[in-house]
Design an enzyme around this catalytic site. Sequence first.
Site, short mmCIF file in Angstrom:
data_model
loop_
_atom_site.label_atom_id
_atom_site.label_comp_id
_atom_site.label_asym_id
_atom_site.label_seq_id
_atom_site.Cartn_x
_atom_site.Cartn_y
_atom_site.Cartn_z
N HIS A 1 0.87 -1.16 0.30
CA HIS A 1 0.15 -0.05 0.05
C HIS A 1 1.07 1.12 -0.06
CE1 HIS A 1 -3.94 -1.81 1.74
NE2 HIS A 1 -3.24 -2.66 0.78
N GLU B 1 0.97 3.72 1.66
CA GLU B 1 1.39 4.45 3.08
C GLU B 1 2.52 3.35 3.52
OE1 GLU B 1 -2.89 5.35 3.20
OE2 GLU B 1 -1.78 3.63 2.31
N CYS C 1 -6.11 2.21 5.57
CA CYS C 1 -6.58 1.12 5.89
C CYS C 1 -6.00 0.57 7.20
CB CYS C 1 -6.64 0.02 4.70
SG CYS C 1 -4.74 -0.42 4.84
N CYS D 1 -2.50 -0.01 7.19
CA CYS D 1 -1.59 1.05 7.32
C CYS D 1 -1.93 1.84 8.21
CB CYS D 1 -2.08 1.87 5.93
SG CYS D 1 -1.58 1.00 4.50
#
Length: 158
Positions: A55, A57, A85, A88
């Site tokens: 992801h 992040e 999410c 993260c």
Amino acid sequence: MKNKDRYFMKLAIKNAVEGAKAFKGGPFGAVVVKDGVVVAEACNEVTSTNDPTSHAEMLAIRRACHKLGTFQLDGCVIYTSCEPCPMCLGAIYWARPARVVYASTKDDAREIGFDDDFIYEELELEQHKRKIKFTQIMKKTAQKAFNVWKTLKDKIPY
């Protein structure tokens, strides 16, 4: 502060747009900033790397920590094109930045097919009721690692 926030958010959104157009992964971008300087940038790369942890992040945090030579992002700000999410969010709390600035919400993400609600729901369930089965084995043997950690004199706590 607001103008700087807008400038860095535009970079995070640019990463999201460019990453999506390049088919790297979902439409998400992130930037880590320290003292007004970009330390790391990333877009979501889940599908291009076949790595569900890629992801934006997560990648930005990894890159920033590597560049800064630390495992915590003290004094940093993470700009992310979408509300993080659960994975993260956990990484953000472990990295301990000063703050997080986001643009789109998790509800906005849900509207285009990215729904994290199932993870939040799973976390509320007792372990035996979760969709993925967890089995505990060899607890006593694994405790050896904890015992070693407890006795280390020069360990770096986190």
